[in-house]
Design a protein around this motif. Structure first.
Motif, PDB file in Angstrom:
ATOM      1  N   PRO A 146       0.826  -1.209   0.000  1.00 11.95           N
ATOM      2  CA  PRO A 146       0.000   0.000   0.000  1.00 11.95           C
ATOM      3  C   PRO A 146       0.859   1.257   0.000  1.00 11.95           C
ATOM      4  O   PRO A 146       2.044   1.233   0.347  1.00 11.95           O
ATOM      5  CB  PRO A 146      -0.759  -0.133   1.316  1.00 11.95           C
ATOM      6  N   GLN A 147       0.227   2.347  -0.378  1.00 13.39           N
ATOM      7  CA  GLN A 147       0.849   3.653  -0.247  1.00 13.39           C
ATOM      8  C   GLN A 147       0.742   4.093   1.217  1.00 13.39           C
ATOM      9  O   GLN A 147      -0.250   3.806   1.884  1.00 13.39           O
ATOM     10  CB  GLN A 147       0.130   4.667  -1.155  1.00 13.39           C
ATOM     11  N   PRO A 148       1.741   4.759   1.747  1.00 17.05           N
ATOM     12  CA  PRO A 148       1.655   5.214   3.135  1.00 17.05           C
ATOM     13  C   PRO A 148       0.561   6.261   3.287  1.00 17.05           C
ATOM     14  O   PRO A 148       0.173   6.932   2.327  1.00 17.05           O
ATOM     15  CB  PRO A 148       3.053   5.803   3.395  1.00 17.05           C
ATOM     16  N   GLY A 149       0.055   6.375   4.519  1.00 13.30           N
ATOM     17  CA  GLY A 149      -0.978   7.367   4.809  1.00 13.30           C
ATOM     18  C   GLY A 149      -2.356   6.755   4.836  1.00 13.30           C
ATOM     19  O   GLY A 149      -2.533   5.585   5.218  1.00 13.30           O
ATOM     20  N   PRO A 150      -3.393   7.485   4.441  1.00 17.27           N
ATOM     21  CA  PRO A 150      -4.776   6.969   4.514  1.00 17.27           C
ATOM     22  C   PRO A 150      -4.984   5.682   3.720  1.00 17.27           C
ATOM     23  O   PRO A 150      -5.807   4.846   4.093  1.00 17.27           O
ATOM     24  CB  PRO A 150      -5.594   8.128   3.913  1.00 17.27           C
ATOM     25  N   ALA A 151      -4.245   5.492   2.615  1.00 19.55           N
ATOM     26  CA  ALA A 151      -4.406   4.254   1.842  1.00 19.55           C
ATOM     27  C   ALA A 151      -3.986   3.041   2.662  1.00 19.55           C
ATOM     28  O   ALA A 151      -4.593   1.959   2.565  1.00 19.55           O
ATOM     29  CB  ALA A 151      -3.576   4.343   0.553  1.00 19.55           C
ATOM     30  N   ALA A 152      -2.949   3.191   3.482  1.00 24.49           N
ATOM     31  CA  ALA A 152      -2.524   2.081   4.337  1.00 24.49           C
ATOM     32  C   ALA A 152      -3.584   1.764   5.388  1.00 24.49           C
ATOM     33  O   ALA A 152      -3.817   0.593   5.724  1.00 24.49           O
ATOM     34  CB  ALA A 152      -1.194   2.432   5.003  1.00 24.49           C
TER      35      ALA A 152
END
Length: 583
Positions: A146-152
Motif C-alpha cells: 500500500p501507499q503510506p498514509g490513509p491508503a494504508a
C-alpha cells in the motif's frame, strides 16, 4: 500553657503536629504544592494543545465540505508524536495499565504501527490472534504494497483486521474513550486517524438466581453487572426489531454507560425524550450504579416512597417494556430502572403472572393486607390501649392488663424499644456474611424475646405485635418501598402517641394526600385510582391474561391494544367474533 491553649490542642491536634508528620492538609510545603501544580499544568497543557490543534484543523477544513470537517481531529500524522500524546494522557509509565506495543506491518514497504490497550479489560486472545498475527504475518503472505498514509489505513481495515467491529476516529479523546471501554487502538505512521477494534473483555460474573425478587414459580435468571448481558437477557424475551437500545454516558470521571431500552411505536415519544433529557442533564463526576442514578432522574428524590421501580428480573423488565415503559440499564449495576411507575406496581411480583389468576389475585390481597399491618398495627395498638380501651372486649382487656402489670414502662416506650431491637436484628442478619446471617437473626429473636419477657421488660402481647408487624413488612416485595413503609410506621406511631386515633387518622390522611400529589414521569403515582386515564384492570385484582386486551391507559401508549378482544376463539363458551368485522 494556659487553659485556652490546652483546649485548642485537645480540639485541634494539628496545631501541635510537627512538619514531618504526614497530613493531607495544606501545611505550606513547597515541594508538595509544586508537584501538584506541575501535574495540573501538564494536564491543562495536554487538553489545550489538543483543542488548539482541533481548531486549526477545523479552520483548514472549512469550506471543504462536511466530510472534511468531520475528519478534522487532533491526531498527528507522526506515529511517535501520537504515541507520546497517549502516554502523557494516561500518565505512562507511572500508570502500568496502559500497554503500548509498537510493531511493523509486513507490507512492502513496511509500515510502522502501534497498538494501545488497557490491561485487564481487553481480550488478549483476540489481540494476539486477530490483530497482531494478521498485521505481522498476513501482509507478507498476501504481498501487499500500500501507499503510506490513509491508503494504508484502508488496507489494514479492509484486508488485514478480522475483528467484527472496527471504527475510525480522528481525535485522541474518542480513541481514549474506546480504550477505556476495552477496545484496542491501532495507530499507523503517516496517517492522522486511528482504528478502534472491538476487544472488550471486562470482568463479569455469570447469570445467577435473583437475590431480592425470588419466585417459586417462574424463571430464575437475574441481571448481572454487565449491562450488555442484561440487554441480551431482555432481547431473548422480546424478539422484536422495534426494540431499541440507545447508549448514553454519564459521569465525567466514571464515563458510565447507560442503556436506554424501549419499544418504538409502543412507548410514548414524549416519555422517551424526557428520560433521555434527564440523563443527559446529569453533570457529575461519578455514577456507580442504578442506585446513584435514580436520585438524579426521580421526580421526588426526597420522597420516602420510590417513584421509579428497580428490578433485577429480566422477565419483569420485558413485561414493562411491552406496556410502553422505558427501562434503564446502568453498567456495573445488576438492577434495571423502570420509568415511570405507580404505587401499585410496588405490590406486584413477576410470580403473579405465572400463577393461575385466582392465586395471583389472592397473593396481591395478602400483600395489601401486609402493607396495612406493617404500616398501622403498632399505632393502632397504642391508640387502643392508651386512649380508647373501651374498644377492647372486657375479657381481652383484663388479659392485656394482667400481662402488662409487671412491665415498668409505658406501652409506647415498650413498643419503641422492641421495634429498635427488631431493626437491629434485621440489620445484623443482613450484614453477617454467608448462611450464618439468617441463623443468627432467628436465634437472636428467640433468645432476646424470651429473655425480655422473663425479665418483665416487655409483655408477651407486645412481642406478638412486633413480630406480626415485622413479618408483614417482609411480605412487601419491593425493598425500597419496605424501607419507606417502615419509616412511615415510626412517624405514625409518634402522632398516635400524642393524639391517639385522631393522630393516626390525620397521619393516614396526610399520607394519602401526599401520595396522590406525587408524579412519576408525567403520570399520577396512584393512578388509576387518582387521575383516571382509561381502563387499567391489572392493579390489585389480577384478571386472567386472556382478558387483558389493552395496555394500561395511563401510559398513553401509541398502540393501546396488545391482543385481540377474543383470543380463545377455539372455546365454544367464549363469545365468537363477528365475521362481518373480519380478522
Amino acid at each position: 500553657m494556659n487553659v485556652w491553649d490546652g483546649l485548642k490542642r485537645l480540639l485541634d491536634p494539628s496545631t501541635t503536629m510537627s512538619k514531618d508528620t504526614f497530613s493531607l492538609e495544606d501545611q505550606g510545603h513547597p515541594p508538595a504544592s509544586a508537584e501538584q501544580a506541575a501535574h495540573m499544568v501538564a494536564d491543562a497543557r495536554i487538553h489545550t494543545s489538543a483543542l488548539l490543534t482541533r481548531l486549526d484543523r477545523l479552520a483548514q477544513a472549512a469550506g471543504q465540505g462536511g466530510e472534511a470537517i468531520r475528519q478534522a481531529g487532533d491526531l498527528s500524522a507522526n506515529l511517535d508524536e501520537n504515541v507520546n500524546h497517549f502516554k502523557e494522557l494516561f500518565r505512562h509509565p507511572r500508570n502500568k495499565d496502559l500497554i503500548v506495543r509498537e510493531i511493523t506491518i509486513a507490507t512492502v514497504p513496511p509500515i510502522r504501527a502501534a497498538l494501545l490497550f488497557m490491561e485487564g479489560i481487553s481480550d488478549k486472545q483476540i489481540i494476539n490472534g486477530y490483530i497482531l498475527e494478521p498485521l505481522m504475518l498476513l501482509g507478507h503472505e498476501l504481498r501487499l504494497s500500500p501507499q503510506p498514509g490513509p491508503a494504508a489505513v484502508d488496507l489494514v481495515e479492509q484486508r488485514l483486521l478480522t475483528g467484527n467491529q472496527v471504527s475510525r476516529h480522528h481525535d485522541v479523546s474518542s480513541l481514549a474513550e474506546a480504550m477505556l471501554a476495552g477496545d484496542t487502538v491501532i495507530l499507523l505512521d503517516g496517517a492522522a486517524v486511528g482504528l478502534a477494534v472491538e476487544t472488550k473483555d471486562p470482568p463479569t460474573r455469570s447469570v445467577s438466581d435473583p437475590k431480592v425478587e425470588q419466585v417459586i414459580w417462574g424463571p430464575n435468571d437475574a441481571f448481572t453487572e454487565a449491562w450488555r448481558v442484561n440487554v441480551a437477557l431482555v432481547r431473548r424475551r422480546l424478539k422484536d426489531p422495534r426494540l431499541v437500545t440507545e447508549i448514553l454516558t454519564v459521569g465525567t470521571v466514571s464515563q458510565t454507560y447507560v442503556g436506554m431500552m424501549y419499544i418504538d411505536t409502543i412507548a410514548p415519544p414524549l416519555l422517551v425524550a424526557e428520560v433521555k433529557r434527564r440523563i443527559e442533564a446529569i453533570k457529575v463526576d461519578v455514577v456507580n450504579g442504578s442506585g446513584t442514578l435514580q436520585p438524579y432522574i426521580d421526580d421526588h428524590p426526597r420522597s420516602l416512597l420510590p417513584t421509579t421501580l428497580m428490578t433485577e428480573r429480566p422477565d419483569r423488565a420485558a413485561a414493562y417494556l411491552s406496556e410502553g415503559h422505558v427501562v434503564l440499564f446502568v453498567d456495573t449495576s445488576p438492577h434495571a430502572i423502570i420509568c415511570p411507575t405507580t404505587f401499585w406496581a410496588l405490590l406486584q411480583t413477576a410470580e403473579d403472572y405465572y400463577l393461575r389468576w385466582p392465586f395471583g389475585t389472592i397473593l396481591r390481597y395478602i400483600r395489601a393486607g401486609a402493607l396495612i399491618i406493617s404500616l398501622v398495627l403498632p399505632s393502632f395498638y397504642i391508640a387502643m390501649v392508651n386512649y380508647h380501651p373501651e374498644m377492647i372486649p372486657t375479657e381481652l382487656m383484663l388479659f392485656l392488663a394482667q400481662s402488662r402489670e409487671p412491665v415498668p414502662m409505658p406501652a409506647v416506650v415498650e413498643l419503641l424499644a422492641m421495634e429498635v431491637v427488631f431493626e437491629l436484628i434485621r440489620e445484623a442478619g443482613a450484614r453477617i456474611p454467608g448462611v450464618i446471617g439468617p441463623t443468627v437473626g432467628l436465634v437472636a429473636s428467640l433468645v432476646l424475646g424470651q429473655a425480655a419477657v422473663e425479665a418483665r421488660i416487655v409483655s408477651p402481647i407486645m412481642i406478638l405485635v412486633v413480630a406480626v408487624t415485622g413479618l408483614a413488612s417482609f411480605a412487601l416485595p419491593n425493598y425500597l418501598a419496605g424501607w419507606g413503609i417502615r419509616t412511615l410506621r415510626f412517624m405514625l406511631l409518634m402522632l398516635t402517641t400524642v393524639l391517639g386515633f385522631m393522630g393516626l387518622a390525620a397521619g393516614l390522611h396526610t399520607l394519602v394526600v401526599y401520595a396522590a400529589s406525587l408524579r412519576s414521569f408525567g403520570i399520577a403515582y396512584l393512578t388509576p385510582v387518582v387521575a383516571y386515564a382509561g381502563k387499567a384492570q391489572d392493579v390489585v385484582y389480577k384478571p386472567p391474561l386472556y382478558k387483558q386486551e389493552e395496555r394500561p391507559g395511563y401510559m398513553h401508549s401509541l398502540n393501546r391494544r396488545r391482543q385481540r378482544e377474543i383470543v380463545r376463539t377455539w372455546d365454544p363458551r367464549s363469545p365468537q367474533p363477528d365475521p362481518r368485522q373480519g380478522g
